[in-house]
Design a protein around this motif. Structure first.
Motif, PDB file in Angstrom:
ATOM      1  N   ALA A 116       0.859  -1.190   0.000  1.00 28.85           N
ATOM      2  CA  ALA A 116       0.000   0.000   0.000  1.00 28.85           C
ATOM      3  C   ALA A 116       0.896   1.242   0.000  1.00 28.85           C
ATOM      4  CB  ALA A 116      -0.914  -0.019   1.222  1.00 28.85           C
ATOM      5  N   GLY A 117       1.869   1.261  -0.932  1.00 23.49           N
ATOM      6  CA  GLY A 117       2.802   2.386  -1.032  1.00 23.49           C
ATOM      7  C   GLY A 117       2.027   3.671  -1.314  1.00 23.49           C
ATOM      8  N   ILE A 188       9.446  11.775  -3.283  1.00 23.56           N
ATOM      9  CA  ILE A 188       9.647  11.887  -1.834  1.00 23.56           C
ATOM     10  C   ILE A 188       8.320  12.293  -1.196  1.00 23.56           C
ATOM     11  CG2 ILE A 188      10.908  13.121  -0.009  1.00 23.56           C
ATOM     12  CD1 ILE A 188      13.053  13.721  -2.236  1.00 23.56           C
ATOM     13  N   GLY A 205       9.790   9.726   3.229  1.00 19.75           N
ATOM     14  CA  GLY A 205       9.676   8.460   2.481  1.00 19.75           C
ATOM     15  C   GLY A 205      10.202   8.655   1.068  1.00 19.75           C
TER      16      GLY A 205
HETATM   17  C1  BTN Z   1       5.516  11.016  -4.731  1.00 19.47           C
HETATM   18  O1  BTN Z   1       4.294  10.971  -4.930  1.00 19.47           O
HETATM   19  O2  BTN Z   1       6.272  11.493  -5.570  1.00 19.47           O
HETATM   20  C2  BTN Z   1       6.089  10.509  -3.449  1.00 19.47           C
HETATM   21  C3  BTN Z   1       6.352   9.036  -3.509  1.00 19.47           C
HETATM   22  C4  BTN Z   1       6.974   8.476  -2.249  1.00 19.47           C
HETATM   23  C5  BTN Z   1       7.065   6.968  -2.273  1.00 19.47           C
HETATM   24  C6  BTN Z   1       7.820   6.426  -1.108  1.00 19.47           C
HETATM   25  S1  BTN Z   1       8.196   4.710  -1.261  1.00 19.47           S
HETATM   26  C7  BTN Z   1       8.712   4.647   0.393  1.00 19.47           C
HETATM   27  C8  BTN Z   1       7.766   5.529   1.194  1.00 19.47           C
HETATM   28  N1  BTN Z   1       6.616   4.769   1.639  1.00 19.47           N
HETATM   29  C9  BTN Z   1       5.493   5.166   1.065  1.00 19.47           C
HETATM   30  O3  BTN Z   1       4.380   4.660   1.250  1.00 19.47           O
HETATM   31  N2  BTN Z   1       5.752   6.183   0.227  1.00 19.47           N
HETATM   32  C10 BTN Z   1       7.137   6.556   0.255  1.00 19.47           C
END
Ligand code: BTN
Length: 322
Positions: A116-117, A188, A205
């Protein structure tokens, strides 16, 4: 014990070390040595064994194991503790849980896979097993919440420098996207827990796409997203990139804590692909267009709108116009 056996075997590389010697040095039985070697093999280490000479490491797995990473770090704060998981919902969420329980400044949480990133703006972050670097860092700086966005810029500089160090022409799109030739390689997501005038902790993150080749990436993303393998033809090591990034972050974070943000901002500007470009900025309930002409000392984007007025933008999603 497993770690100590591995380090003895590594120390002898490319030679062998006998089971007898390992058992003598560590004061354990030959059977115990053998059981630990079996465990290491289960973890993906290719260890050769020959009856007269003993054991030799042939190949370490492409995994981001804590012990492997520790050996590559040269840091004072970042990596003070390292938490590794094969799979997790989101490393940011696990980091938050650990921070609530008092995890130390600089704790790093790494996962091979996130189910679930999370991306910015409530988006999902595609994070399949072993195909990228998905990790979070807990930071506990003594700053006020208004200074927190600066740490996203600090992190973006650490990521871009690590990528440039391996020959990738990474650029930074405000505030936190890392692009190669206009396509997104890394993002990030910074989350904060704070009082009115004091930050309790920040979770930074970071997601870096490493090998999201054809057939893996959802088709709607393939034009806007890229991954390292497209630019490096397999000549990369995930753990080396992660270590170099964390080493960079450590020194930048210490500089930041000593009040040296303006030097970091200069580096950010040098690597920016946003400045002096025509941009459209989507913020909640609002869209602005103009020229992104500078970043101020707080990390806000300064926009010269088409009607000639200036706007200071603290957050939003930038699209670059031609
Ligand atoms: C973006 O939308 O550009 C930010 C993305 C961030 C992804 C990272 S992967 C590790 C960490 N854990 C998450 O659930 N999201 C961040």
């Amino acid at each position: 014990m497993k770690t100590r056996i591995l380090s003895l075997i590594k120390d002898q590389y490319p030679g062998y070390i006998s089971g007898e010697e390992i058992s003598r040095i560590l004061g354990i039985s030959r059977t115990a040595v053998w059981k630990h070697i079996r465990k290491l093999r289960e973890n993906g280490y290719q260890i050769e064994s020959h009856s007269r000479v003993g054991y030799r490491l042939v190949q370490a797995p492409d995994k981001l194991y804590r012990d492997e990473l520790t050996g590559l770090l040269d840091t004072a704060i970042i990596g003070s503790d390292i938490v590794y998981r094969e799979t997790v919902g989101s490393t940011n969420d696990l980091a938050k849980e650990l921070a609530q329980k008092g995890a130390a400044d600089g704790t790093v949480i790494i996962a091979e896979e996130q189910t679930a990133g999370k991306g910015r703006m409530g988006r999902r972050w595609f994070s399949p097993a072993g195909k990228g670097l998905w990790f979070s860092v807990i930071l506990k700086p003594e700053i006020s919440p208004t200074d927190a966005p600066k740490l996203t810029l600090v992190t973006a500089v650490a990521v871009a420098l690590a990528l440039r160090g391996i020959g990738i022409p990474a650029g930074i799109k405000w505030p936190n996207d890392i692009l190669i030739h206009g396509r997104k390689l890394a993002g990030i997501l910074t989350e904060m827990n704070a009082e009115f005038d004091r930050v309790h902790y920040l979770i930074v993150g970071i997601g870096i796409n490493v090998s999201l080749g054809t057939g893996i990436l959802p088709s709607e993303l393939s034009d806007i997203v890229t991954s390292l393998e497209e630019h490096m033809e397999g000549r990369y090591s995930r753990i080396q990139i992660l270590a170099s990034l964390l080493n960079n972050l450590d020194s930048l974070y210490r500089n930041f804590s000593q009040g040296q943000f303006s030097q970091i901002l200069t580096q950010w500007k040098e690597m920016s692909v946003t400045l002096n470009r025509k941009v459209r900025i989507h913020a909640i309930g609002n869209v602005d267009e103009g020229i992104a002409f500078d970043i101020d000392e707080e990390g806000a984007l300064l926009l010269m709108k088409e009607d000639g007025t200036l706007k200071r933008v603290l957050s939003g999603e930038v699209s670059l116009r031609s």
